[in-house]
Design a protein around this motif. Sequence first.
Motif, short mmCIF file in Angstrom:
data_model
loop_
_atom_site.label_atom_id
_atom_site.label_comp_id
_atom_site.label_asym_id
_atom_site.label_seq_id
_atom_site.Cartn_x
_atom_site.Cartn_y
_atom_site.Cartn_z
N ARG A 260 -2.86 0.25 3.14
CA ARG A 260 -2.50 0.74 1.80
C ARG A 260 -3.63 1.64 1.32
O ARG A 260 -4.59 1.19 0.72
CB ARG A 260 -2.31 -0.42 0.84
N LYS B 142 3.83 4.23 -2.65
CA LYS B 142 4.51 4.79 -1.49
C LYS B 142 4.87 6.26 -1.72
O LYS B 142 4.96 7.03 -0.79
CB LYS B 142 5.81 4.03 -1.24
N GLU C 158 1.96 8.43 -0.86
CA GLU C 158 1.85 8.40 0.60
C GLU C 158 2.91 9.33 1.23
O GLU C 158 2.61 10.08 2.16
CB GLU C 158 2.04 6.97 1.10
N GLU D 254 7.62 5.61 5.84
CA GLU D 254 6.94 4.41 6.32
C GLU D 254 6.82 4.45 7.85
O GLU D 254 5.77 4.15 8.41
CB GLU D 254 7.71 3.17 5.88
#
Length: 161
Positions: free
Chosen positions: A98, A103, A106, A140
């Motif tokens: 992390r 997210k 990211e 992801e």
Amino acid sequence: MAALKVLSVAVSSGRVGYVFLEGTQLLDWAVTTTVSNKATNLVAYVQELINTLQPDVVVTEKCNDDCRKGSHSKKLIASIAELASHNYVLDVQVSRRRVFQSKYEEAEYAAKRHPDLIGHLPKKKRRFFEFEPRNMIVFEALVLAEEVINGPPDKLAAAMG
């Protein structure tokens, strides 16, 4: 030396996403909701990906104490790892670091490196009571793959035994 071909599969509640990279070049990606209900469906789907794409490495998330996945998602991830171990590919499990606050940050960072995915970024951050956008699972999977490609070689060495 040929570039490493990496298939990274990410599982989340109700969806599965994968990315396929050769070296650092993103060649293929997809999101599906139809195979996330049973491990047998997911295993058949991933086996077809392995047969078609012929990766050198299959990457999944390592389900340790830091993993935030639910029990069903953990079972699905374990089934992918077991499938990979039965094929002639390296099975690499990566802990999800992390680094970003969310997210979404990211995903934006990953999309800058792979402009083909910019169209899959959510238009806005979700509010706490909204469902996560469907395409977030692709980012992801990409982050997991890049952890192996750009990370220290000890992850690949450990997978080789």
